[in-house]
Design an enzyme around this catalytic site. Structure first.
Site, PDB file in Angstrom:
ATOM      1  N   GLY A   1       0.744  -1.211  -0.064  1.00 35.81           N
ATOM      2  CA  GLY A   1      -0.039   0.102  -0.060  1.00 35.81           C
ATOM      3  C   GLY A   1       0.810   1.332   0.076  1.00 35.81           C
TER       4      GLY A   1
ATOM      5  N   SER B   1       4.842  -5.929  -3.522  1.00 36.10           N
ATOM      6  CA  SER B   1       5.027  -4.623  -3.620  1.00 36.10           C
ATOM      7  C   SER B   1       5.495  -4.142  -2.345  1.00 36.10           C
ATOM      8  CB  SER B   1       3.934  -3.922  -4.208  1.00 36.10           C
ATOM      9  OG  SER B   1       4.029  -2.543  -4.630  1.00 36.10           O
TER      10      SER B   1
END
Ligand SMILES: *[C@@H]1O[C@H](CO)[C@@H](O)[C@H](O)[C@H]1NC(C)=O
Ligand SMILES: *[C@@H]1O[C@H](CO)[C@@H](O)[C@H](O)[C@H]1NC(C)=O
Ligand SMILES: *[C@@H]1O[C@H](CO)[C@@H](O)[C@H](O)[C@H]1NC(C)=O
Ligand SMILES: *[C@@H]1O[C@H](CO)[C@@H](O)[C@H](O)[C@H]1NC(C)=O
Ligand SMILES: *[C@@H]1O[C@H](CO)[C@@H](O)[C@H](O)[C@H]1NC(C)=O
Ligand SMILES: *[C@@H]1O[C@H](CO)[C@@H](O)[C@H](O)[C@H]1NC(C)=O
Ligand SMILES: *[C@@H]1O[C@H](CO)[C@@H](O)[C@H](O)[C@H]1NC(C)=O
Ligand SMILES: *[C@@H]1O[C@H](CO)[C@@H](O)[C@H](O)[C@H]1NC(C)=O
Length: 542
Positions: free
Chosen positions: A129, A209
């Site tokens: 995020g 990520s």
């Protein structure tokens, strides 16, 4: 800054069933009651508090959660940490960014298959995020396809933004509070998973990520390691967007924005501890947050003490690692309005910022020229540009890191490249991308049940879901993604060695390749060898 699109539809609330006997777990943390899952043969324990935010200093380290005095009903996964939540609504094709969350958010979810197997392996997943938002919602990270392979799955919330990644260079807020939350969650799992049928010595942590970058930091920190295996999907702590600079004026400037005029850090802290998280998050919407190198203080166990590139990774010995990337990571940037491709001088500024060769035109020109011709037509070269950005952001950092890790004692490092192009490629679906290849986060659609991808899409991809989840859970259970050949997995995927870099290409077929993109990677290896000092010096000023 790259945006990691966080997406969900509507938040569903679990409803406890009547007479849920057999769902009670007596754990060291207390007695916890779960609910049977509706979409598989497993039990869900939702929203279990694993630590607490310190009310006097919500920007500081988490504090322990006391043992539950009565049965904790783990029925509600709604709590999320303060953030501007990006929600994608399938029916209207709209993304809406709204404030959500509160500080009672350090909670985890446990998904336990109903099988009788003892000492199950456990996968702890850390969402991405971009260090500013995200949450462990089952609408995005639905566990059903993974737990059917008889593993326990754990997801959890950690703080991001100002509450998770403020770096003040003071002992109360040294930085990396979000990593401290994660460490507390992993510790909780180690101490309690036995009661749920898990083996505390068979823990795999993984992420995607920025989540993967943070997982990598758990590998590199000098703190004692509490897990045996790790999965790194498109992110390492040596990624150019990982480290951020500390800023000791942060508290004072947020307090001023909220109308409290002070020059004193501690008065600002007292004021902001009382301020609503909504006002703090909204005031800091334009701030950039992320992990930082901490100053050393007596009595504060640090998380990051040096640039991760320099870490000797003492904790890595004996670790098993599975990691990789997609073949066209940054393809989505062509479609995203705010990306480097769509703002003036975007690519040039990206190179200046991300390679840290402080605006040395000749070097930047060489990098550019390696990928594209001087007078190339923009439309024709777009995929060369995608390659350049992808190599810098993701592909070289993870190959470099995996190569380093394979040289540690007793490690096994499995490298993959995801190229599959099907109905569940998440980001391609969201951005309506038609070109071939897989972009950032596309592989997640084949691992997690995601609400915004329709059942029809899922039904067309069962074989690919089976392949990917079998590879991943084999690794989680046995430390080897292909322990036996089968019709489903007709390959043997070997780990990296001192001289070879085998890589499983996960496409329409499973194919063993060697050194993916080796010419491009060799270019970056030479570049890093020649300029590492400059790169590190540039990062320290970032
Ligand atoms: C909570 O934060 C305050 C202020 O920094 C500190 O004095 C206190 O010791 C912290 N509480 C715990 C339990 O660490
Ligand atoms: C679940 O938690 C949310 C937020 O944490 C709360 O607003 C809601 O009332 C809770 N729902 C139930 C059924 O307890
Ligand atoms: C949503 O977007 C897709 C792809 O761009 C399009 O095919 C579809 O019609 C859109 N749906 C609505 C309700 O606008
Ligand atoms: C804060 O510092 C500035 C200059 O350093 C000064 O002008 C101002 O009066 C100070 N404000 C307060 C509230 O102390
Ligand atoms: C490496 O593995 C060997 C054989 O299992 C074992 O004897 C040795 O202690 C291990 N060394 C480390 C540092 O893990
Ligand atoms: C893209 O950005 C431009 C300029 O900032 C803006 O005018 C345009 O409306 C944006 N397009 C979309 C689809 O958001
Ligand atoms: C880089 O250098 C050029 C020429 O020296 C200058 O025009 C440009 O503003 C600089 N860019 C940055 C981001 O410093
Ligand atoms: C995948 O393998 C099958 C059979 O082994 C072969 O027929 C097919 O052409 C392969 N597909 C690709 C995309 O390589």
């Amino acid at each position: 800054m790259l945006v990691y699109a966080v997406i969900l539809v509507v938040s569903a609330r679990a409803v406890p069933v009547a007479g849920d006997g057999g769902l009670l777990v007596h754990a060291p943390a207390g007695t916890i009651r779960g609910v049977p899952a509706a979409d598989g043969d497993y039990v869900k324990f939702l929203g279990i508090p694993y630590a607490r935010v310190n009310a006097s200093n919500p920007f500081g380290a988490p504090i322990p959660q006391e043992k539950f005095g009565k049965v904790f009903d783990a029925f509600n996964e709604s709590a999320i940490c303060p953030q501007i939540k990006e929600e994608y609504f399938v029916l209207s094709n709209k993304t809406i960014d709204d404030y959500d969350g509160d500080l009672d958010c350090l909670r985890l979810n446990i998904f336990v298959p109903k099988s009788k197997t003892r000492n199950k392996a456990t996968y702890i997943f850390i969402f991405g995020g971009n260090f500013v938002n995200g949450h462990s919602d089952t609408n995005i990270y639905g566990p059903k396809n993974l737990v059917r392979h008889d593993i326990i799955m754990v997801t959890f919330n950690y703080r991001s933004g100002p509450y998770g990644f403020m770096c003040m260079d003071i002992p109360e807020i040294p930085g990396n509070q979000g990593l401290r939350d994660q460490y507390a969650a992993i510790e909780w799992v180690r101490d309690n998973i036995g009661a749920f049928g898990g083996d505390p010595q068979k823990l795999t942590i993984g992420g995607h990520s920025s989540g993967s970058m943070l997982v990598d930091m758990h590998l590199l920190t000098a703190r004692p390691r509490q897990f045996q295996q790790a999965i790194l999907q498109s992110g390492t702590a040596t990624n150019p967007s990982f480290l951020h600079r500390s800023d000791p004026t942060t508290l004072v400037s947020i307090a001023r924005q909220l109308g409290f005029k002070t020059n004193d850090t501690y008065s600002a802290l007292s004021f902001l501890a009382e301020a609503s998280p909504k006002s703090v998050i909204e005031a800091t919407e334009k701030y950039v947050w992320g992990p930082c190198v901490e100053k050393k203080f007596d009595g504060v166990a640090p998380f990051i003490t040096e640039d991760p590139e320099l870490s000797d990774g003492r904790n890595l010995d004996g670790l098993k690692i599975l990691g990789g990337f997609t073949d066209r990571e940054n393809m989505y940037s062509l479609y995203w309005n705010g990306s480097v491709f769509n703002v003036p001088n975007g690519v040039r500024n990206f190179l200046i910022e991300k390679i840290y060769i402080q605006n040395e035109s000749d070097l930047l020109d060489i990098v550019h020229r390696f990928y594209v011709d001087d007078d190339a037509d923009n439309e024709i070269i777009k995929f060369e540009m995608v390659d350049m950005i992808s190599d810098i952001n993701y592909i070289y950092p993870i190959q470099r890191q995996m190569t380093k890790y394979s040289k540690h004692i007793n490690t096994s490092v499995y490298l993959y490249m995801f190229t599959y192009d099907g109905y569940l490629n998440r980001m391609k679906y969201l951005y309506n991308i038609k070109e071939a290849g897989a972009t950032h986060s596309d592989e997640l659609g084949y691992m997690f049940a995601t609400k915004f991808l329709s059942d029809l899409r899922y039904s067309k991809e069962q074989r690919m879901i089976d392949r990917v989840t079998t590879l991943w859970t084999n690794f989680i259970k046995y430390g080897n993604p292909t322990p036996v050949r089968s019709e489903l997995l007709p390959v043997s995927w070997p780990p990296l060695t001192a001289d070879t870099m085998p890589c499983l290409q996960i496409g329409a077929n499973l194919t063993l390749v060697s050194r993916p993109f080796r010419r491009r990677m060799a270019f970056w290896e030479l570049f890093f060898d020649a300029h590492l000092d400059k790169i590190l010096a540039g990062r320290a000023q970032e």
